[in-house]
Design a protein around this motif. Structure first.
Motif, short mmCIF file in Angstrom:
data_model
loop_
_atom_site.label_atom_id
_atom_site.label_comp_id
_atom_site.label_asym_id
_atom_site.label_seq_id
_atom_site.Cartn_x
_atom_site.Cartn_y
_atom_site.Cartn_z
N PHE A 370 0.77 -1.20 0.00
CA PHE A 370 0.06 0.23 -0.20
C PHE A 370 0.91 1.35 -0.01
CE2 PHE A 370 -1.88 3.26 2.78
CZ PHE A 370 -2.87 3.65 1.90
N LEU A 371 1.89 1.28 0.78
CA LEU A 371 2.84 2.42 0.88
C LEU A 371 3.59 2.80 -0.55
CD1 LEU A 371 4.56 1.97 4.46
CD2 LEU A 371 2.86 3.93 3.77
N GLN A 372 3.78 1.55 -0.89
CA GLN A 372 4.55 1.73 -2.36
C GLN A 372 3.60 2.61 -3.31
OE1 GLN A 372 7.82 1.20 -3.15
NE2 GLN A 372 7.23 2.45 -5.01
N ARG A 373 2.24 2.11 -3.26
CA ARG A 373 1.16 2.54 -4.38
C ARG A 373 1.00 3.99 -3.87
NH1 ARG A 373 -3.71 -1.04 -4.27
NH2 ARG A 373 -3.28 -1.09 -2.09
N MET A 374 1.08 4.29 -2.53
CA MET A 374 0.91 5.72 -2.14
C MET A 374 1.87 6.50 -2.36
SD MET A 374 -0.13 6.76 1.99
CE MET A 374 1.35 6.23 2.25
N ALA A 375 3.06 6.10 -2.07
CA ALA A 375 4.39 6.87 -2.56
C ALA A 375 4.33 7.12 -3.91
CB ALA A 375 5.35 6.26 -2.01
N ASP A 376 3.72 6.41 -4.96
CA ASP A 376 3.79 6.75 -6.51
C ASP A 376 2.67 7.65 -6.70
OD1 ASP A 376 6.04 5.42 -6.70
OD2 ASP A 376 5.01 3.32 -7.23
N THR A 377 1.55 7.70 -5.80
CA THR A 377 0.44 8.47 -6.29
C THR A 377 0.19 9.70 -5.44
OG1 THR A 377 -0.98 7.02 -4.58
CG2 THR A 377 -0.90 6.50 -7.04
N VAL A 378 0.82 9.96 -4.25
CA VAL A 378 0.90 11.32 -3.35
C VAL A 378 1.59 12.31 -4.30
CG1 VAL A 378 0.47 10.10 -1.17
CG2 VAL A 378 2.78 10.76 -2.11
N PRO A 379 1.07 13.58 -4.21
CA PRO A 379 1.45 14.74 -4.85
C PRO A 379 2.81 15.26 -3.95
CG PRO A 379 -0.31 15.39 -3.95
CD PRO A 379 -0.08 14.16 -3.79
N THR A 380 3.52 14.43 -3.46
CA THR A 380 4.75 14.75 -2.67
C THR A 380 5.93 14.02 -3.10
OG1 THR A 380 3.33 15.09 -0.67
CG2 THR A 380 5.62 15.00 -0.53
N LEU A 381 7.07 14.80 -3.29
CA LEU A 381 8.24 13.73 -3.52
C LEU A 381 9.18 13.31 -2.53
CD1 LEU A 381 10.80 13.56 -5.53
CD2 LEU A 381 11.74 15.75 -4.87
#
Length: 860
Positions: A370-381
């Motif tokens: 989930f974190l990997q998917r979230m990291a790839d979708t959140v508008p934050t570097l």
């Protein structure tokens, strides 16, 4: 050691031939080498001590080893203990063959019996006190026994008179047992112990032979052994209790099986896991508890028994352990249990419910995905910087949206290329930033704003939050975790706002009014130059709620109620209040405010302006006061005319009625004629007095001023008192204390005041009553009191007697109407207030009245 005993011994001077001499002796005898190792011994020796003895030293207590001679020489004899026997030991040097000794032992049976008795008693003792009681049984001559511990602990048994100090034993001599004198004809016989001193309290005549001393020392050794036994027992009980507490409260299941895999011990948690009571496990195998279900597990145990190697971290489910809780996961550890000599005693087991951990591991795997998917979708570097590699080792996909680079391109940049992406103005700050990162503690976050070059060459503003992601074993940071967002548009908007605020500040400071801004809670956030020039205070003092300190206390609540009233919170308002100027003067201002809203319609506070209207306000106040006085004067004149018309009508009506009688009845009797004339005269007099009093009040209403001459008030009041005293003989006139009082005032008016009060007192006091007067000086004020014993005045009348034309209800008066116009007390009040004083009445119905006047003493 006593060599004299050997001088006349029958064996003295014999040379050992063949070693057969000792066999003919009836006492235990032996032959030993120079070091006292036994070479041969006779039958009595073997009967008393056994056949396995090898050395004389091993049979004696260590304290007596120094008594054994090692280099030959003279025969010796001394009291000794061999094994558990006491007696006299004889040693004769051999005179032929190898150097050595022939010895024999003459046992003293009574001492040995006492040692045996001591052994039996102490072995049965359960505490130190009982052991000391045993000492008194073994040594009947002793009255008491004292045990001095190594830590100043003293235990006493028997009779011991007073405190006994621990003796200082001498260790240089060979005599282990030492005697110390005590008071009251007693001695303390002491024997050293490994952890203290043993003492017996004995009478002074008591003699201690070498055997008795040796017995005491031996019994002391027994005491030491039994004390150690008690300590070992206590330590063992404590250890067992601790182990049992650990077993009972351990968060894991613990079990012990013998070599037949029969259960010898399980703790509560293990019994709870397999849902059987602890007692049901005793001497049963798991297959007996759960027939046919635990063959797999017992195979693991057999493997441990056979190999002696533990099986650790074995994970099983409820399918592998039937009878255990359904749906649970278990971790088992099996290990061999061995004795100190290496023998295998059985198999130990530790079982732990790891269901929560397994659920957590599953959740962790899911959360990582989930974190990997979230990291790839959140508008934050999101990025990770590795200190050892000196570069970022991870970027999410947002990198390309913000800076135009793919994660692969960014990771392939060398150090110099990566540094060139930082704005030149911020390189030094960046170095300082990373130095601060090294000092961060767990949970701390470091933020900053900086510029980085986009792949297209433009500069982008970033806002980052960074924290330590991992540390090495020494606690030093190894990786940093960071998150960044693009704030370029916000920065540009902020610059535009700053420029707008700067223009607003210039305009506001040049405005000829006091401009302010506040947040939704009423806290000031801005004041212009006009405000600070008016208040004379630093701008920061008036921010927040500081501006309230400048408001007049009487106006503060009214303003806040208006300012923050819920029904008016989003509405324009206008209010007036007093504000403190820089010179300390409160000035009236008019404050007009309007609500402020964001473009989205959110209420963010008020903006307003204050204008100084103090001069206008003062002019309005003067005008209002003048209008109020005119209205009051007009009302007073109307009321006076109405009251005067009423009061004048009454005597005129009486006069007119009586004169009508003369016209209609010219022949009325002379007596009636005279009565009518007296009535007309009385009413005419009253009418004249009324007109006079009305003129007095009219002059007062028109603003007539009192004269200000230096007046001897004491003379004025006495003169008025004497005038009435001469004409009023029907009352008892009392002149009280008259102090000399001088003040500025009008003597005629003060006399008139005194006469009014005295005449009122006389009118309402029956004949024979008392009327008095006194004048005193109190606190720079002249106090005039006029009292009477008349009818008194009720509370409801007392508050109105100073009203014009008010007269007390005739129904409450005794006798005929005392007359009066109802203007006397109003005139008295006018005179008192004209002199800056005051007047009041204190009265009680049926007891009398006291009129009190206080005038300030003012002299030129």
């Amino acid at each position: 050691m006593n060599s004299d005993l050997m001088q006349n011994h029958p064996l003295q001077g014999f040379t050992l031939a063949g070693g057969h001499l000792i066999e003919v002796l009836s006492e235990p005898a032996w032959i030993s080498n120079a070091s006292h190792a036994l070479l041969s011994c006779n039958g009595p020796f073997r009967d008393m001590f056994g056949p396995d003895q090898v050395s004389l030293q091993d049979m004696m207590p260590p304290e007596q080893h120094p008594l054994l001679p090692l280099n030959g020489g003279q025969p010796v004899s001394f009291a000794a203990r061999l094994g558990q026997q006491f007696g006299q030991l004889f040693l004769l040097p051999l005179q032929a063959g190898d150097p050595g000794w022939m010895g024999f032992f003459r046992a003293e049976g009574q001492a040995s019996k006492r040692l045996k008795k001591a052994f039996e008693l102490m072995s049965a003792s359960q505490d130190r006190g009982q052991m000391l009681d045993c000492m008194l049984q073994v040594f009947p001559l002793a009255k008491g026994c004292v045990l001095f511990g190594s830590e100043d602990v003293v235990i006493i048994a028997g009779e011991v008179n007073g405190p006994v100090q621990k003796p200082d034993l001498q260790t240089s001599g060979q005599d282990v047992v030492q005697v110390f004198p005590l008071t009251a004809g007693e001695t303390l016989v002491c024997c050293p112990l490994p952890d203290g001193v043993l003492g017996l309290v004995c009478p002074v005549p008591a003699a201690w032979s070498d055997t008795e001393k040796l017995l005491l020392h031996s019994v002391g050794c027994l005491l030491t052994q039994n004390l150690e036994r008690l300590k070992w027992r206590d330590d063992q009980e404590t250890t067992i209790a601790r182990l049992q507490a650990i077993l009972d409260n351990a968060p894991v299941g613990i079990g012990l099986r013998n070599t037949d895999l029969k259960i010898e011990l399980v703790n509560r948690k293990a019994a709870e896991y397999n849902q059987h009571p602890e007692t049901a496990h005793q001497n049963r195998s798991m297959n007996e508890l759960f027939p046919g279900a635990f063959e797999k597990v017992e195979n693991y145990m057999k493997q441990v028994l056979d190999s002696g190697i533990p099986i650790l971290d074995l994970e099983l489910t409820d399918q592998d352990l039937p009878g255990f809780r359904k749906g649970h996961h278990w971790q088992l550890n099996y290990f061999p249990v061995k004795s100190t000599d290496g023998r295998t005693l059985g198999v130990g087991s530790i079982i732990q419910d790891i269901t929560r951990r397994k659920i957590s591991e599953l959740a962790l795997r899911e959360s990582q995905h989930f974190l990997q998917r979230m990291a790839d979708t959140v508008p934050t570097l999101i990025y990770i910087y590795d200190i050892g590699q000196r570069k970022n080792i991870y970027f999410n996909r947002e990198l390309q949206n913000i800076l135009g680079y793919t994660p692969e391109e960014m990771q392939n940049l060398d150090q110099s290329s990566a540094s060139a992406m930082i704005h030149p103005d911020e390189l030094q700050v960046t170095v300082q930033h990373y130095q601060k990162l090294w000092t961060l503690q767990m949970g701390e976050v470091l933020t900053r704003e900086y510029r980085m070059r986009h792949k297209n060459g433009s500069w982008r503003w970033l806002f980052t939050r960074e924290a330590i992601f991992s540390r090495d074993e020494q606690g030093n940071p190894t990786q940093f975790l960071g998150g960044a967002i693009d704030i370029t548009e916000w920065k540009e908007a902020q610059q535009t706002i700053q420029e707008s605020e700067s223009r607003f500040q210039v305009v506001a400071d040049r405005a000829p009014v006091m401009i302010w801004m506040a947040d939704p809670e009423g806290n000031a956030v801005f004041h212009n130059l006009g405000w600070t020039q008016f208040t004379g205070r630093p701008p920061e003092e008036d921010l927040g709620s500081g501006w309230l300190d400048l408001m007049h206390p009487e106006d503060r609540k009214i303003l806040m109620d208006t300012f923050l009233a819920p029904e008016r919170l989003h509405q324009p308002f206008e209010t007036e209040y007093r504000l403190k100027r820089h010179d300390g003067q409160y000035r009236w201002v008019v404050d007009r405010g309007a609500p402020r809203f964001t473009p989205e319609g959110k209420f963010v506070g008020f903006i307003g302006a204050c204008i100084d209207i103090h001069d206008r306000k003062m002019a309005e106040t003067v005008l209002q006061d003048s209008e109020q006085k005119l209205r009051e004067l007009s009302e007073s004149q109307k009321r006076f005319v109405a009251d005067a018309a009423h009061e004048l009508r009454t005597p005129l009506t009486s006069i007119q009625g009586n004169l009508d009688l003369f016209v209609r009845f010219p022949d009325i009797p002379e007596t009636d004629r005279k009565e009518i004339l007296r009535d007309v005269q009385r009413e005419a007099t009253r009418l004249g007095r009324l007109v006079h009093d009305m003129l007095q009040l009219a002059r007062g209403d028109s603003g007539a001023q009192m004269r200000e001459d230096e007046v001897d008030v004491s003379g004025v009041v006495q003169e008025a008192f004497r005038d009435l005293e001469r004409v009023r003989k029907s009352h008892r006139m009392v002149l009280g204390e008259i102090q000399e009082v001088l003040l500025l005032g009008d003597a005629d008016r003060l006399k008139q005041l005194t006469l009014i009060l005295l005449e009122n007192a006389l009118k309402y006091t029956p004949a024979g009553g008392e009327v008095g007067l006194k004048l005193t000086l109190q606190d720079q004020e002249a106090e005039l009191k006029v009292w009477d014993t008349g009818v008194g005045i009720s509370e409801e009348d007392a508050v109105r007697v100073f009203e014009r034309f008010y007269r007390v209800d005739r129904a409450r008066q005794r006798g005929e109407d005392p007359g009066g116009t109802g203007l006397g007390l109003p005139i008295a009040k006018w005179i008192a207030e004209g002199h800056g004083g005051k007047i009041w009445l204190e009265s009680e119905l049926g007891k009398g009245t006291t009129a009190i006047v206080r005038l300030p003493v003012r002299v030129e």
